[in-house]
Design a protein around this motif. Sequence first.
Motif, PDB file in Angstrom:
ATOM      1  N   ALA A 130     -17.830  61.703 -28.042  1.00  0.00           N
ATOM      2  CA  ALA A 130     -16.750  61.692 -29.033  1.00  0.00           C
ATOM      3  C   ALA A 130     -16.239  63.096 -29.321  1.00  0.00           C
ATOM      4  CB  ALA A 130     -17.238  61.037 -30.316  1.00  0.00           C
ATOM      5  N   ALA A 131     -17.113  64.085 -29.279  1.00  0.00           N
ATOM      6  CA  ALA A 131     -16.679  65.461 -29.514  1.00  0.00           C
ATOM      7  C   ALA A 131     -15.748  65.955 -28.411  1.00  0.00           C
ATOM      8  CB  ALA A 131     -17.902  66.372 -29.621  1.00  0.00           C
ATOM      9  N   LEU A 132     -15.823  65.332 -27.233  1.00  0.00           N
ATOM     10  CA  LEU A 132     -14.963  65.710 -26.106  1.00  0.00           C
ATOM     11  C   LEU A 132     -13.720  64.838 -26.001  1.00  0.00           C
ATOM     12  CD1 LEU A 132     -17.785  66.040 -23.403  1.00  0.00           C
ATOM     13  CD2 LEU A 132     -16.603  67.929 -24.547  1.00  0.00           C
ATOM     14  N   LEU A 133     -13.772  63.622 -26.553  1.00  0.00           N
ATOM     15  CA  LEU A 133     -12.678  62.664 -26.421  1.00  0.00           C
ATOM     16  C   LEU A 133     -11.602  62.990 -27.458  1.00  0.00           C
ATOM     17  CD1 LEU A 133     -11.638  60.167 -24.922  1.00  0.00           C
ATOM     18  CD2 LEU A 133     -12.865  58.750 -26.575  1.00  0.00           C
ATOM     19  N   GLU A 134     -10.816  64.020 -27.143  1.00  0.00           N
ATOM     20  CA  GLU A 134      -9.869  64.548 -28.127  1.00  0.00           C
ATOM     21  C   GLU A 134      -8.600  63.706 -28.225  1.00  0.00           C
ATOM     22  OE1 GLU A 134     -11.148  69.191 -27.413  1.00  0.00           O
ATOM     23  OE2 GLU A 134     -10.261  67.973 -25.828  1.00  0.00           O
ATOM     24  N   VAL A 135      -8.042  63.307 -27.108  1.00  0.00           N
ATOM     25  CA  VAL A 135      -6.857  62.439 -27.084  1.00  0.00           C
ATOM     26  C   VAL A 135      -6.951  61.539 -25.857  1.00  0.00           C
ATOM     27  CG1 VAL A 135      -5.252  63.922 -28.345  1.00  0.00           C
ATOM     28  CG2 VAL A 135      -5.541  64.263 -25.904  1.00  0.00           C
ATOM     29  N   PRO A 136      -6.582  60.257 -25.988  1.00  0.00           N
ATOM     30  CA  PRO A 136      -6.211  59.588 -27.235  1.00  0.00           C
ATOM     31  C   PRO A 136      -7.428  59.283 -28.098  1.00  0.00           C
ATOM     32  CG  PRO A 136      -6.257  58.007 -25.442  1.00  0.00           C
ATOM     33  CD  PRO A 136      -6.514  59.349 -24.816  1.00  0.00           C
ATOM     34  N   ALA A 137      -7.259  59.369 -29.411  1.00  0.00           N
ATOM     35  CA  ALA A 137      -8.345  59.077 -30.341  1.00  0.00           C
ATOM     36  C   ALA A 137      -8.617  57.571 -30.333  1.00  0.00           C
ATOM     37  CB  ALA A 137      -7.980  59.544 -31.745  1.00  0.00           C
ATOM     38  N   GLN A 138      -9.842  57.197 -30.021  1.00  0.00           N
ATOM     39  CA  GLN A 138     -10.207  55.793 -29.881  1.00  0.00           C
ATOM     40  C   GLN A 138     -11.478  55.476 -30.676  1.00  0.00           C
ATOM     41  OE1 GLN A 138      -8.401  53.432 -27.412  1.00  0.00           O
ATOM     42  NE2 GLN A 138      -7.097  55.022 -28.283  1.00  0.00           N
ATOM     43  N   ASN A 139     -11.448  54.373 -31.433  1.00  0.00           N
ATOM     44  CA  ASN A 139     -12.692  53.877 -32.007  1.00  0.00           C
ATOM     45  C   ASN A 139     -13.651  53.517 -30.876  1.00  0.00           C
ATOM     46  OD1 ASN A 139     -11.831  53.690 -34.859  1.00  0.00           O
ATOM     47  ND2 ASN A 139     -10.482  52.057 -34.124  1.00  0.00           N
ATOM     48  N   ILE A 140     -14.889  53.947 -30.991  1.00  0.00           N
ATOM     49  CA  ILE A 140     -15.918  53.567 -30.023  1.00  0.00           C
ATOM     50  C   ILE A 140     -16.918  52.649 -30.726  1.00  0.00           C
ATOM     51  CG2 ILE A 140     -17.707  54.352 -28.429  1.00  0.00           C
ATOM     52  CD1 ILE A 140     -16.362  57.107 -28.424  1.00  0.00           C
ATOM     53  N   VAL A 141     -17.070  51.424 -30.239  1.00  0.00           N
ATOM     54  CA  VAL A 141     -18.188  50.584 -30.651  1.00  0.00           C
ATOM     55  C   VAL A 141     -19.162  50.536 -29.481  1.00  0.00           C
ATOM     56  CG1 VAL A 141     -16.858  49.190 -32.276  1.00  0.00           C
ATOM     57  CG2 VAL A 141     -17.075  48.450 -29.911  1.00  0.00           C
ATOM     58  N   PHE A 142     -20.446  50.508 -29.786  1.00  0.00           N
ATOM     59  CA  PHE A 142     -21.420  50.559 -28.701  1.00  0.00           C
ATOM     60  C   PHE A 142     -22.667  49.765 -29.066  1.00  0.00           C
ATOM     61  CE2 PHE A 142     -22.305  54.190 -31.428  1.00  0.00           C
ATOM     62  CZ  PHE A 142     -23.689  54.208 -31.530  1.00  0.00           C
ATOM     63  N   ALA A 143     -23.418  49.440 -28.026  1.00  0.00           N
ATOM     64  CA  ALA A 143     -24.697  48.751 -28.189  1.00  0.00           C
ATOM     65  C   ALA A 143     -25.611  49.183 -27.058  1.00  0.00           C
ATOM     66  CB  ALA A 143     -24.500  47.241 -28.172  1.00  0.00           C
ATOM     67  N   THR A 144     -26.896  49.173 -27.313  1.00  0.00           N
ATOM     68  CA  THR A 144     -27.865  49.605 -26.312  1.00  0.00           C
ATOM     69  C   THR A 144     -28.828  48.478 -25.982  1.00  0.00           C
ATOM     70  OG1 THR A 144     -29.432  50.438 -27.966  1.00  0.00           O
ATOM     71  CG2 THR A 144     -27.745  51.970 -27.175  1.00  0.00           C
ATOM     72  N   THR A 145     -29.397  48.561 -24.790  1.00  0.00           N
ATOM     73  CA  THR A 145     -30.342  47.525 -24.366  1.00  0.00           C
ATOM     74  C   THR A 145     -31.631  47.563 -25.183  1.00  0.00           C
ATOM     75  OG1 THR A 145     -31.122  49.027 -22.636  1.00  0.00           O
ATOM     76  CG2 THR A 145     -29.466  47.401 -22.016  1.00  0.00           C
ATOM     77  N   ASP A 146     -31.906  48.695 -25.856  1.00  0.00           N
ATOM     78  CA  ASP A 146     -33.096  48.735 -26.708  1.00  0.00           C
ATOM     79  C   ASP A 146     -32.793  48.332 -28.146  1.00  0.00           C
ATOM     80  OD1 ASP A 146     -31.758  50.956 -27.592  1.00  0.00           O
ATOM     81  OD2 ASP A 146     -33.352  52.392 -27.160  1.00  0.00           O
ATOM     82  N   GLY A 147     -31.591  47.759 -28.378  1.00  0.00           N
ATOM     83  CA  GLY A 147     -31.377  47.054 -29.629  1.00  0.00           C
ATOM     84  C   GLY A 147     -30.492  47.689 -30.674  1.00  0.00           C
ATOM     85  N   HIS A 148     -29.904  48.825 -30.413  1.00  0.00           N
ATOM     86  CA  HIS A 148     -29.081  49.487 -31.426  1.00  0.00           C
ATOM     87  C   HIS A 148     -27.609  49.103 -31.271  1.00  0.00           C
ATOM     88  CE1 HIS A 148     -32.373  51.967 -32.834  1.00  0.00           C
ATOM     89  NE2 HIS A 148     -32.656  52.298 -31.571  1.00  0.00           N
ATOM     90  N   ILE A 149     -26.901  49.070 -32.400  1.00  0.00           N
ATOM     91  CA  ILE A 149     -25.448  48.911 -32.395  1.00  0.00           C
ATOM     92  C   ILE A 149     -24.848  50.028 -33.243  1.00  0.00           C
ATOM     93  CG2 ILE A 149     -25.587  46.410 -32.121  1.00  0.00           C
ATOM     94  CD1 ILE A 149     -24.731  46.150 -35.071  1.00  0.00           C
ATOM     95  N   GLY A 150     -23.596  50.377 -32.967  1.00  0.00           N
ATOM     96  CA  GLY A 150     -23.009  51.461 -33.742  1.00  0.00           C
ATOM     97  C   GLY A 150     -21.521  51.613 -33.563  1.00  0.00           C
ATOM     98  N   TYR A 151     -21.001  52.551 -34.333  1.00  0.00           N
ATOM     99  CA  TYR A 151     -19.576  52.901 -34.328  1.00  0.00           C
ATOM    100  C   TYR A 151     -19.444  54.422 -34.366  1.00  0.00           C
ATOM    101  CZ  TYR A 151     -14.978  54.071 -36.088  1.00  0.00           C
ATOM    102  OH  TYR A 151     -13.741  54.653 -36.229  1.00  0.00           O
ATOM    103  N   GLN A 152     -18.440  54.934 -33.662  1.00  0.00           N
ATOM    104  CA  GLN A 152     -18.175  56.370 -33.650  1.00  0.00           C
ATOM    105  C   GLN A 152     -16.668  56.598 -33.548  1.00  0.00           C
ATOM    106  OE1 GLN A 152     -20.386  59.385 -33.501  1.00  0.00           O
ATOM    107  NE2 GLN A 152     -18.353  60.165 -34.034  1.00  0.00           N
ATOM    108  N   ALA A 153     -16.131  57.442 -34.429  1.00  0.00           N
ATOM    109  CA  ALA A 153     -14.721  57.834 -34.356  1.00  0.00           C
ATOM    110  C   ALA A 153     -14.627  59.208 -33.696  1.00  0.00           C
ATOM    111  CB  ALA A 153     -14.108  57.892 -35.750  1.00  0.00           C
ATOM    112  N   PRO A 154     -13.857  59.330 -32.620  1.00  0.00           N
ATOM    113  CA  PRO A 154     -13.626  60.627 -32.002  1.00  0.00           C
ATOM    114  C   PRO A 154     -12.206  61.112 -32.285  1.00  0.00           C
ATOM    115  CG  PRO A 154     -13.194  58.932 -30.415  1.00  0.00           C
ATOM    116  CD  PRO A 154     -13.401  58.249 -31.754  1.00  0.00           C
ATOM    117  N   GLY A 155     -11.810  62.199 -31.652  1.00  0.00           N
ATOM    118  CA  GLY A 155     -10.413  62.616 -31.706  1.00  0.00           C
ATOM    119  C   GLY A 155     -10.208  64.003 -32.279  1.00  0.00           C
TER     120      GLY A 155
END
Length: 856
Positions: A471-496
Amino acid sequence: MSRLRLVRVAFATVAVVLVLALVATVVAAVVVVRRPLPEVSGELTIPGLDAEVTVSRDPRGVPTITATTPEDLFRAQGYVTAQDRFFEMDYRRHVTAGRLSELVGENADALAADKVIRTFGWRKVAEREWEIVDESTREALQAYADGVNAYLATRDPSQIAVEYAVLGLRLHTPAPREWDPVDSLAWLKALAWDLRGNYDRELARARTFASVQDVARVEQLFPDYPQDLNTPILSAAQVGTQVTPTAATHDLDLADADLQRALDSAQQALDAVPHLVGDGEGIGSNSWVVAGEHTESGAPLLANDPHLGISAPGIWAQVGLRCAEVSDACPFDVTGFANAGMPGVVIGHNADLAWGLTNLGADVTDFFLEKVDGDVSVRDDGTAPIRERRETISVNGASSVEITVRETVHGPIVSDVLDVDTVADAPVPEGAPGRQLEVALAWTALQPGHTADALLAMATAKDADDVAAVAALLEVPAQNIVFATTDGHIGYQAPGRIPLRADVQGGPVPSDGSWPRPGWDSAFDWRGYVEPEQMPRALDPAEGFVVAANQAVTPSGVGPMLTTDWDYGYRAERIRTQLEELLATGEPIGVDDMATLQSDQHNPYADVLVPTLLSLTIGDSFDDDGQELLRSWDRVSSADSAAAAYFAAVWKTILRLAFDDELPDDASPTGDSRWLEVVRRLVDDPSSPWWDDRSTPAVVEGRDEILTRAMVSARRQLTTQLGRDVEDWRWGMLHVAAPEHPVLGGESLPGVVRRLVNPSPLSVGGGSAIVDATAWDASSLTYEVTAAPSMRMVVDLGDLDSSTWVNLTGTSGHPASVHYTDQFEAWATGETFPWPFTRAATEADATDHLTLVPEG
């Protein structure tokens, strides 16, 4: 979606030639259209490879590429993508370099696009970007380019794409230039342009003021996000403190005629830019992720469907990229949706993590009003130089065109690019030392950045920390990132890269980026950017899911100031409500449940309007037939619904009657979620001046008069279009998805060519601000889909081979290929296909095998 009218008119003069060339005999036609089809089995020698690379393809032609090194992997991806989609890549690079006239010849729309994009300087920014991206990114880009060029080296244009054969009937079509790594980086500028933030609304506010002459009334058409109704992505407890810039004072004369003419000129210039992934308020996305404690597999589920313009071929190229042995030296084992012309995968999953993207909508553009006097612009108590450069635009078959590009300290001047009514002789604002006002565009993407680094890094991300680094590198276009991992975590990250703006007091309009800014006052300059660590994020929220569907990210006044112009959150709230209902049953959620929700067609417009519409009386027994449909309607806009067709016509007419009389001629309501929120608030104010139709000066209408008139008018309109019997009406008769080829889509071409390159339209349900987001433009003459889910995917992190996906049209860019449209019907009906990932599963699913071998 706005589409550039390019070759279409020019080909009207050669229609007979085309028919003779393409259909004189069936054999000749087959040879012409099938000649570019790729080899998908056997063995091919590719220069530059270090070792053999295998390419297996599934029943829909989707390639999985396996190599021993990253360089071989991306070299092979470049080769295979060129096999499938080179004309699309070539068209895109001509657009992004401002060289469209060089491809399609003498054409006013193409030349206008070239002028504006040369003014932006997308290609020049990409060249600077090449110098700053990571060395591993440069290696990937170069390897990809080498693969593309290996494919081009032994083929003449007619062997590469049928489009070159068609263009060659009226133009000289030399062999395409070699692919340059900078061509890939320039594509990111087009992506960023179509997915930028609020510039449409920023200009619309200022231009609407010219006719409304009241800032408060203008703001009623751009209401605040309804946080009491539609939930932001994150709660206040999940976000840090507000980032507050400094304050100053300002003055700005919004009624100045010179200012309005400059804004109109800027609007015309920006309208000339081709939209390669989509345009308008229908551009957005749905994404959500559910924690494993609520799922059948016991691991998270992730869903994503980006809403972009519809085209043939579709925007996404499906692909799997795998290192034969995954290690630090070759870390890739990823599958998903790529953009032709760019190495890697944009959205998808690897063995550890799945991610989806939705448009954040951050405000990354501002229009600066500049007082210009010759070669300087006014700055506080002095002046600043205006930089100039000359650009030469080559036109295939005609003389070259030269333009002068001018830039202020804020960015390129966009109000004098096209040959439109200039502002040179307009009245000078009182107290202005300059001769005229111009409009300059400040946009974060006009500075070199690291988005290419981010896209490649995402392919190997494993956890939340990796996503934050991306996310620190994803400057443009700014995109909401939703993610999940195989070890059970879910999350959200705003970049831009999000500008910081001063809170400037004392002027007629806010200084938060929602209105154009006085460029002569340095108090309005950007004050830097939001730091990456201040961007909103969440990991494993207590409610067990995250929904990111273009709604507000945080509650008002909490967290960094990202924008004031969000999507109004009706899709997001419907998704949230449905997930809460699923969780409340206690039954585990499966992949099918996620896919069903992606196709949800409940209409929030109906929730707002139908109760009031049914409370009104229509005296004529013929005219009230449509209203009767609403009484038993389930408020679902399915393709076979008669009530949905009627309601859409009512909605369209309401907007015209209530607003067209006071808005600029080219600013009719489009009917997106903003207009839904405007009307929702006005329904509770039946005597609002907005209800009054100014075209009937002897009468002052209120809400009930306008709504009744709209229902009667809609009944009569659809009688003409669909027949007298309302029971025979269907929403899908009006609402069709008709992807068009970006160059060969026009009516001027012979029918045989149009049928070859443009898929037959399909009836679809859904609509604007609906989860099944097949948007349509209420200001247009039709109900055709303008933007839609460009793909759909559901990833099961507990069993990656149980994931599903579907593309809009197909994975091939060749009209003669069975894979050009073999997913279109499934997409239209909400169906998906299996998405195998493991080596055993992809091999079991493969129908074709190709081996790429090194020279010698």
